[in-house]
Design a protein around this motif. Sequence first.
Motif, PDB file in Angstrom:
ATOM      1  N   GLY A  10       0.840  -1.206   0.000  1.00  0.00           N
ATOM      2  CA  GLY A  10       0.000   0.000   0.000  1.00  0.00           C
ATOM      3  C   GLY A  10       0.863   1.238   0.000  1.00  0.00           C
ATOM      4  N   ASN A  11       0.442   2.182   0.813  1.00  0.00           N
ATOM      5  CA  ASN A  11       1.086   3.472   0.847  1.00  0.00           C
ATOM      6  C   ASN A  11       2.542   3.419   1.331  1.00  0.00           C
ATOM      7  N   VAL A  12       2.764   2.782   2.478  1.00  0.00           N
ATOM      8  CA  VAL A  12       4.131   2.656   2.997  1.00  0.00           C
ATOM      9  C   VAL A  12       4.966   1.808   2.042  1.00  0.00           C
ATOM     10  N   GLY A  13       4.368   0.732   1.539  1.00  0.00           N
ATOM     11  CA  GLY A  13       5.059  -0.143   0.584  1.00  0.00           C
ATOM     12  C   GLY A  13       5.575   0.635  -0.612  1.00  0.00           C
ATOM     13  N   TYR A  29       4.525  -9.195  -1.616  1.00  0.00           N
ATOM     14  CA  TYR A  29       3.280  -9.954  -1.526  1.00  0.00           C
ATOM     15  C   TYR A  29       2.180  -9.039  -0.990  1.00  0.00           C
ATOM     16  N   ASP A  30       0.997  -9.143  -1.570  1.00  0.00           N
ATOM     17  CA  ASP A  30      -0.178  -8.413  -1.087  1.00  0.00           C
ATOM     18  C   ASP A  30      -1.397  -9.261  -1.447  1.00  0.00           C
ATOM     19  N   THR A  31      -2.410  -9.244  -0.599  1.00  0.00           N
ATOM     20  CA  THR A  31      -3.634 -10.004  -0.923  1.00  0.00           C
ATOM     21  C   THR A  31      -4.298  -9.447  -2.182  1.00  0.00           C
ATOM     22  N   SER A  34      -3.085  -6.866  -7.841  1.00  0.00           N
ATOM     23  CA  SER A  34      -2.695  -5.734  -8.694  1.00  0.00           C
ATOM     24  C   SER A  34      -1.723  -4.809  -7.966  1.00  0.00           C
ATOM     25  N   ARG A  35      -1.893  -4.689  -6.628  1.00  0.00           N
ATOM     26  CA  ARG A  35      -0.978  -3.827  -5.864  1.00  0.00           C
ATOM     27  C   ARG A  35       0.418  -4.439  -5.826  1.00  0.00           C
ATOM     28  N   ALA A  36       0.476  -5.761  -5.644  1.00  0.00           N
ATOM     29  CA  ALA A  36       1.782  -6.436  -5.635  1.00  0.00           C
ATOM     30  C   ALA A  36       2.456  -6.274  -7.001  1.00  0.00           C
ATOM     31  N   ALA A  66       1.249  -3.962   6.268  1.00  0.00           N
ATOM     32  CA  ALA A  66      -0.035  -4.470   5.768  1.00  0.00           C
ATOM     33  C   ALA A  66      -1.172  -4.159   6.734  1.00  0.00           C
ATOM     34  N   SER A  67      -1.272  -4.899   7.815  1.00  0.00           N
ATOM     35  CA  SER A  67      -2.405  -4.728   8.740  1.00  0.00           C
ATOM     36  C   SER A  67      -2.140  -5.525  10.018  1.00  0.00           C
ATOM     37  N   VAL A  68      -2.892  -5.166  11.060  1.00  0.00           N
ATOM     38  CA  VAL A  68      -2.828  -5.905  12.325  1.00  0.00           C
ATOM     39  C   VAL A  68      -3.139  -7.380  12.067  1.00  0.00           C
ATOM     40  N   ILE A  87       7.838  -4.824  12.178  1.00  0.00           N
ATOM     41  CA  ILE A  87       6.373  -4.735  12.318  1.00  0.00           C
ATOM     42  C   ILE A  87       5.960  -3.272  12.390  1.00  0.00           C
ATOM     43  N   LEU A  88       5.181  -2.833  11.409  1.00  0.00           N
ATOM     44  CA  LEU A  88       4.650  -1.467  11.435  1.00  0.00           C
ATOM     45  C   LEU A  88       3.247  -1.445  12.060  1.00  0.00           C
ATOM     46  N   SER A  89       2.483  -2.513  11.842  1.00  0.00           N
ATOM     47  CA  SER A  89       1.130  -2.577  12.421  1.00  0.00           C
ATOM     48  C   SER A  89       1.246  -3.085  13.853  1.00  0.00           C
ATOM     49  N   VAL A  90       1.912  -2.272  14.664  1.00  0.00           N
ATOM     50  CA  VAL A  90       2.328  -2.696  16.006  1.00  0.00           C
ATOM     51  C   VAL A  90       1.131  -2.881  16.943  1.00  0.00           C
ATOM     52  N   GLY A 118       7.975   4.801  13.677  1.00  0.00           N
ATOM     53  CA  GLY A 118       6.703   5.052  13.004  1.00  0.00           C
ATOM     54  C   GLY A 118       6.367   6.520  12.923  1.00  0.00           C
ATOM     55  N   ALA A 119       5.159   6.879  13.312  1.00  0.00           N
ATOM     56  CA  ALA A 119       4.654   8.221  13.073  1.00  0.00           C
ATOM     57  C   ALA A 119       5.027   9.220  14.168  1.00  0.00           C
ATOM     58  N   ILE A 120       5.880   8.801  15.130  1.00  0.00           N
ATOM     59  CA  ILE A 120       6.281   9.756  16.180  1.00  0.00           C
ATOM     60  C   ILE A 120       7.795   9.840  16.317  1.00  0.00           C
ATOM     61  N   ILE A 174      -4.121   3.654  15.679  1.00  0.00           N
ATOM     62  CA  ILE A 174      -3.575   3.900  16.999  1.00  0.00           C
ATOM     63  C   ILE A 174      -2.334   3.058  17.293  1.00  0.00           C
ATOM     64  N   ASN A 175      -1.645   2.652  16.221  1.00  0.00           N
ATOM     65  CA  ASN A 175      -0.391   1.906  16.395  1.00  0.00           C
ATOM     66  C   ASN A 175       0.586   2.657  17.295  1.00  0.00           C
ATOM     67  N   VAL A 176       0.586   3.970  17.153  1.00  0.00           N
ATOM     68  CA  VAL A 176       1.526   4.799  17.908  1.00  0.00           C
ATOM     69  C   VAL A 176       1.369   4.589  19.416  1.00  0.00           C
ATOM     70  N   ALA A 228      -4.588   8.781   5.969  1.00  0.00           N
ATOM     71  CA  ALA A 228      -4.508   8.205   7.317  1.00  0.00           C
ATOM     72  C   ALA A 228      -3.076   7.842   7.689  1.00  0.00           C
ATOM     73  N   THR A 229      -2.174   7.809   6.706  1.00  0.00           N
ATOM     74  CA  THR A 229      -0.805   7.381   6.983  1.00  0.00           C
ATOM     75  C   THR A 229       0.167   8.546   6.903  1.00  0.00           C
ATOM     76  N   SER A 230       1.073   8.603   7.862  1.00  0.00           N
ATOM     77  CA  SER A 230       2.045   9.683   7.896  1.00  0.00           C
ATOM     78  C   SER A 230       3.302   9.285   7.114  1.00  0.00           C
TER      79      SER A 230
END
Length: 252
Positions: A10-13, A29-31, A34-36, A66-68, A87-90, A118-120, A174-176, A228-230
Amino acid sequence: MIRIGLLGCGNVGHVIARHTEIVPVAAVYDTVGSRANEIGEICGAAVFHDFPAFIEGDFDLVVEAASVEAVRRYAGEVLEHGKDLVILSVGALADAEFRHQLSETARKAGRRIYIPSGAIIGLDNLKIGQISEIRKLVLKTTKSPASLGIEASEKMLVFKGTAADCIRHFPKNINVAVALELAAGREADVELWVDPDIDRNMHEVCAEGEFGDIHITVRNTPSPDNPATSYLAALSVLTLLKNLDNPIVIGT
Ligand SMILES: NC(=O)c1ccc[n+]([C@@H]2O[C@H](COP(=O)([O-])OP(=O)(O)OC[C@H]3O[C@@H](n4cnc5c(N)ncnc54)[C@H](O)[C@@H]3O)[C@@H](O)[C@H]2O)c1
């Protein structure tokens, strides 16, 4: 130089794929196929449309962007395949039992799990909370209503409570808070605000302890593709990867 496998395109990728001079991307890899494909084309990586084939790839470390849910599903397997993991989706690590299991899996496999800032800013030195009491730890996050899928005509508080509760209601946002808690070794009090007049996601971190006190305000530039992503979050992953082999370790 290490080679990475990218889980989540996605965006970070996208940001990571555009900086192969910092770290080469061997596989993606992405589910969403087309993004992959798109990211594979950008960075010249091998494209996989299923996880079992991806994880057999020739790389040293998986970057999860990716996601939690993806962390819960694949993190153990990544480590068991002898690969380190960023791990970004902490938020996935808010579950203490899952976190403990994952940590044990990493230990047994002799692998490491990295949580980027991450974002902080300021996660590094908050770790002093693990050896010296932090009496107060507050995170106040303010985002646009659109980034939380909410309609609001004025600034308003949408959540106040612990990070564990917040992540149940706003898992993508709210990963941060969870990263702060893991660093400081204590629960954070979280406030989540929406403000229709802001154009930057804002994180305010306040901590007080034996060391003194800190007040950090981070106003993040939102990524153009995903408000939504920084952008800072993607940059922090790239910086972590750039420094993995550096014998001089700064700010840990
Ligand atoms: N720690 C932080 O400070 C921080 C900051 C920003 C983003 N994040 C988190 O990082 C992750 C990536 O952010 P983004 O902005 O790139 O998100 P995004 O929505 O733009 O991209 C995520 C990509 O991952 C894919 N994906 C989701 N679940 C998957 C699964 N189970 N298997 C394979 N692919 C899957 C999606 O199809 C999508 O292409 C998100 O979970 C986000 O919440 C954390």
